[in-house]
Design an enzyme around this catalytic site. Structure first.
Site, PDB file in Angstrom:
ATOM      1  N   LYS A 229      -6.722   8.701  -1.675  1.00  0.00           N
ATOM      2  CA  LYS A 229      -5.653   8.005  -2.409  1.00  0.00           C
ATOM      3  C   LYS A 229      -5.698   8.278  -3.902  1.00  0.00           C
ATOM      4  O   LYS A 229      -6.714   8.720  -4.444  1.00  0.00           O
ATOM      5  CB  LYS A 229      -5.719   6.494  -2.124  1.00  0.00           C
ATOM      6  CG  LYS A 229      -5.203   6.165  -0.716  1.00  0.00           C
ATOM      7  CD  LYS A 229      -5.129   4.675  -0.438  1.00  0.00           C
ATOM      8  CE  LYS A 229      -4.643   4.455   1.000  1.00  0.00           C
ATOM      9  NZ  LYS A 229      -4.658   3.027   1.386  1.00  0.00           N
ATOM     10  N   ARG A 263     -10.987   3.610   7.256  1.00  0.00           N
ATOM     11  CA  ARG A 263      -9.882   4.483   7.675  1.00  0.00           C
ATOM     12  C   ARG A 263      -9.897   5.729   6.797  1.00  0.00           C
ATOM     13  O   ARG A 263      -9.699   5.637   5.585  1.00  0.00           O
ATOM     14  CB  ARG A 263      -8.572   3.699   7.522  1.00  0.00           C
ATOM     15  CG  ARG A 263      -7.318   4.423   7.965  1.00  0.00           C
ATOM     16  CD  ARG A 263      -6.091   3.540   7.706  1.00  0.00           C
ATOM     17  NE  ARG A 263      -4.859   4.165   8.151  1.00  0.00           N
ATOM     18  CZ  ARG A 263      -4.191   5.071   7.450  1.00  0.00           C
ATOM     19  NH1 ARG A 263      -4.602   5.448   6.266  1.00  0.00           N
ATOM     20  NH2 ARG A 263      -3.079   5.588   7.935  1.00  0.00           N
TER      21      ARG A 263
END
Ligand code: PT1
Length: 284
Positions: A229, A263
């Site tokens: 991210k 995740r």
């Protein structure tokens, strides 16, 4: 005596049991043409199956199938489009792989079809706020991940604000847990996720990671996703393709703070790092 079931640390995910006495890895499988890090690569069910099989081989306990991109700036998807992307992949994976298939969706119709196709967990970035989602949850026995997001993907990164990000995210997750409990969804079926990158500045994300342990007090296992991210990109000043080491570091920090499910895109490297972490945890 059901004691062994009730004291066993884990979740019944349809026909499979997910052990949570140590952190588990959830592999990301995007079946969207516009994902932020692997856009369009795994849309065809045979490509999706191949990628999922690789992640299972590398040690993923779960594979998270997503047909709606929710990265910052992403546009909504129609229900039919989401069904067409997700359901054939859920069917292929549940038929062919020994893994828990999680479905990343906020749409109760997709949730129900996914459960019928063999999914073992529902991962909802909108925490059952869409009309019909709480009703689906009440009628299902699957575990559900409730995630915090401020705003909607299209606009959530324009000037996100909090009074105190850890308290505010905790209060939101508590209120969604309360809504689930009021709808007769058992607390034991819930997972909570602070939603890294969903309506949060870099500082908000870092504060949440630093104080992640406080969200454990809510009493449910934590799921976190930081893989590749922009919070990692911003610290490293590196593009998506060069965020592996930062992502693995973030996974270890999350494990130390008590996260149960991590995740990630890069399953093999994360599993190796967590094995090192686990070995040290187990030492005297
Ligand atoms: C997540 C998550 C998710 N993240 C759960 N589901 C995404 N439970 C999709 C960026 O800043 O953390 N938890 N499903 C992907 N979303 C993003 C958000 C991708 C932010 C990229 C960014 O780069």
């Amino acid at each position: 005596m059901r004691k062994s079931i009730e004291t066993e640390n884990g979740l019944q995910c349809g026909g499979r049991f997910l052990h949570l006495s140590q952190p588990q890895v959830m592999g990301v499988l995007n079946v969207t043409p516009d994902s932020f890090s692997d856009g369009g690569r795994f849309v065809a069910p045979d490509r999706a199956l191949q990628q999922a099989a690789l992640m299972v081989e590398q040690g993923a306990a779960l594979v998270d199938v997503g047909g709606e991109s929710t990265r910052p700036g992403a546009a909504p998807v129609s229900e039919q489009e989401e069904l067409d992307r997700v359901i054939p992949v859920v069917e292929a994976l549940t038929a062919r792989l020994d893994v828990i298939v999680s479905v990343d969706t906020s749409n109760p119709v997709v949730m129900a079809e996914a459960e019928a196709a063999g999914a073992g967990l529902i991962n909802d970035v909108r925490a059952l706020r869409r009309p019909g989602a709480l009703e689906f949850a009440a009628g299902s026995r699957l575990p559900l991940c409730l995630m915090h997001m401020q705003g909607e993907p299209g606009t959530m990164q324009s000037d996100p604000r909090y009074r105190d990000v850890v308290t505010d995210v905790g209060d939101f997750l508590q209120s969604r847990m309360d809504a689930a409990l009021a709808a007769r969804v058992g607390r034991r079926r819930l997972l909570l996720d602070p939603g890294f990158g969903f309506g949060k500045s870099l500082q908000h994300n870092l504060t949440l990671l630093k104080h992640l342990d406080r969200l454990r007090d809510l009493g449910c296992p934590l799921l976190v996703g930081m893989s590749r991210k922009s919070m990692i990109g911003a610290i490293l000043n590196k593009p998506v393709a060069e965020r592996l080491h930062g992502s693995v570091a973030a996974a270890l920090l999350a494990a130390t703070a008590g996260a149960s499910i991590i995740r990630v895109h890069d399953v093999g490297p994360t599993v190796d790092a967590l094995k090192m972490w686990q070995a040290v945890q187990a030492a005297s």
